[in-house]
Design a protein around this motif. Structure first.
Motif, PDB file in Angstrom:
ATOM      1  N   PRO A  55      -0.395  10.183 -23.846  1.00  0.00           N
ATOM      2  CA  PRO A  55       0.995   9.796 -24.095  1.00  0.00           C
ATOM      3  C   PRO A  55       1.282   9.680 -25.583  1.00  0.00           C
ATOM      4  O   PRO A  55       0.454   9.206 -26.358  1.00  0.00           O
ATOM      5  N   LEU A  56       2.466  10.109 -25.980  1.00  0.00           N
ATOM      6  CA  LEU A  56       2.834  10.096 -27.391  1.00  0.00           C
ATOM      7  C   LEU A  56       2.817   8.683 -27.957  1.00  0.00           C
ATOM      8  O   LEU A  56       2.593   8.481 -29.147  1.00  0.00           O
ATOM      9  N   THR A  57       3.046   7.677 -27.110  1.00  0.00           N
ATOM     10  CA  THR A  57       3.025   6.290 -27.571  1.00  0.00           C
ATOM     11  C   THR A  57       1.635   5.833 -27.995  1.00  0.00           C
ATOM     12  O   THR A  57       1.497   4.819 -28.672  1.00  0.00           O
ATOM     13  N   GLU A  58       0.598   6.593 -27.584  1.00  0.00           N
ATOM     14  CA  GLU A  58      -0.768   6.247 -27.971  1.00  0.00           C
ATOM     15  C   GLU A  58      -1.136   6.818 -29.333  1.00  0.00           C
ATOM     16  O   GLU A  58      -2.211   6.533 -29.861  1.00  0.00           O
ATOM     17  N   MET A  59      -0.280   7.645 -29.899  1.00  0.00           N
ATOM     18  CA  MET A  59      -0.575   8.279 -31.179  1.00  0.00           C
ATOM     19  C   MET A  59      -0.012   7.452 -32.329  1.00  0.00           C
ATOM     20  O   MET A  59       0.748   6.503 -32.124  1.00  0.00           O
ATOM     21  N   ALA A  60      -0.399   7.851 -33.537  1.00  0.00           N
ATOM     22  CA  ALA A  60       0.082   7.148 -34.731  1.00  0.00           C
ATOM     23  C   ALA A  60       1.601   7.185 -34.777  1.00  0.00           C
ATOM     24  O   ALA A  60       2.228   8.184 -34.404  1.00  0.00           O
ATOM     25  N   SER A  61       2.195   6.112 -35.259  1.00  0.00           N
ATOM     26  CA  SER A  61       3.654   5.996 -35.253  1.00  0.00           C
ATOM     27  C   SER A  61       4.319   7.080 -36.094  1.00  0.00           C
ATOM     28  O   SER A  61       5.411   7.549 -35.759  1.00  0.00           O
ATOM     29  N   GLY A 104      10.516   4.338 -25.447  1.00  0.00           N
ATOM     30  CA  GLY A 104      11.733   3.708 -24.951  1.00  0.00           C
ATOM     31  C   GLY A 104      11.685   3.378 -23.478  1.00  0.00           C
ATOM     32  O   GLY A 104      12.689   2.949 -22.898  1.00  0.00           O
ATOM     33  N   GLN A 105      10.513   3.571 -22.837  1.00  0.00           N
ATOM     34  CA  GLN A 105      10.348   3.325 -21.401  1.00  0.00           C
ATOM     35  C   GLN A 105      11.469   3.979 -20.591  1.00  0.00           C
ATOM     36  O   GLN A 105      12.084   3.377 -19.717  1.00  0.00           O
TER      37      GLN A 105
END
Length: 283
Positions: free
Chosen positions: A193-199, A232-233
């Motif tokens: 998931p993209l949320t697991e990558m660096a901001s 953004g869920q």
């Protein structure tokens, strides 16, 4: 009959013929089967891992992302490869010599690439439905979402492939584009998931259609509770339509201009020169 309509009909027939030939050519069959088989095997090994704290199988989640990646690769790389190969073997030059020949040629490419993309998608999706638990692909809404994401994804990526294909006169040089494309895949949240990558990577990944194809496919195949791991869920359907639509519009404006310029440069002398260089490399 209107000249453009006649060219479109000729292109449609050409696309159908090329599509059928893909299933009787050993090289095309290997290119269709082997990559999909490798992807399925990789996802099977990922079934034991979970997504964050959800307890949901990473392999199941990756299935939807892989479908998005498959569409993106077909749209970009397949179109690019066809253009570069058929530019070198004189197919484009022959198409240019016919009335509205380039228009008919492009219609044919759209038909064959779209057909092969659908076949490749089904080759992953059908076994995936039996191999991976937890999919929520049992409603009309899921099928409709899959279809509009597929159509918009092809419209967004095929012009990119056409532009890339017009940049290379030698199909051997076209392989250099694989590196940046694979880089985009790596930062587009296909397997993680993209949320697991660096901001700082997240905004970059969202600029390109590969991420949105993956997100759209996840929204079609995965249960709603998995939305908690997305940015953004939310499945962000409006944003998906907006970004893929923007890429499609820009592509259909820019790609014909570049292709016309490329076609104007095609000549018998240029083709002969490329063949001479190819012969020199072999000898």
């Amino acid at each position: 009959m209107n000249p453009l309509a006649a060219a479109a009909r000729a292109g449609l027939r050409r696309g159908v013929i090329e599509f059928k030939q893909s299933f009787i050519t050993a090289q095309d069959l290997v290119g269709l089967v082997v990559p999909n088989l490798i992807l399925i095997i990789v996802m099977i090994f990922m079934r034991g891992s979970t997504v964050g704290t959800t307890g949901f199988s990473l392999g199941t989640m990756s299935l939807s992302g892989v479908l998005g990646m498959s569409v993106a690769f077909s749209g970009m790389m397949t179109v690019m490869q066809h253009l570069t190969i058929e530019r070198e073997d004189g197919t484009l030059l022959r198409a240019k010599a016919l009335p509205n020949g380039m228009f008919g040629y492009l219609v044919g490419k759209v038909v064959v690439v779209s057909g092969l993309t659908v076949v490749g998608l089904l080759a992953i999706l059908i076994p995936g439905l039996f191999l991976f638990d937890g999919l929520a692909f049992d409603t009309v809404g899921s099928w409709l979402t899959l279809i509009w994401v597929l159509v918009l994804g092809l419209m967004a990526t095929m012009p990119i492939g056409a532009v890339l294909g017009s940049m290379f006169s030698n199909p051997r040089n076209a392989g250099v584009t694989m590196l940046p494309v694979m880089g985009l895949v790596a930062i587009s949240g296909i397997f993680v998931p993209l949320t697991e990558m660096a901001s700082w990577l997240q905004p970059i990944g969202q600029l390109f259609p590969i991420y949105w194809l993956g997100l759209g496919m996840r929204s079609a195949l995965l249960p709603d509770q998995l939305v908690v791991v997305e940015i953004g869920q939310s499945w962000r359907h409006l944003e998906t339509v907006g970004v893929l639509g923007a890429w499609a519009i820009a592509g259909f404006i820019v790609a014909p201009i570049i292709l016309r310029r490329m076609a104007r440069r095609e000549s018998g002398a240029a083709l002969a020169q490329r063949r001479e260089k190819a012969l020199q490399r072999i000898t």
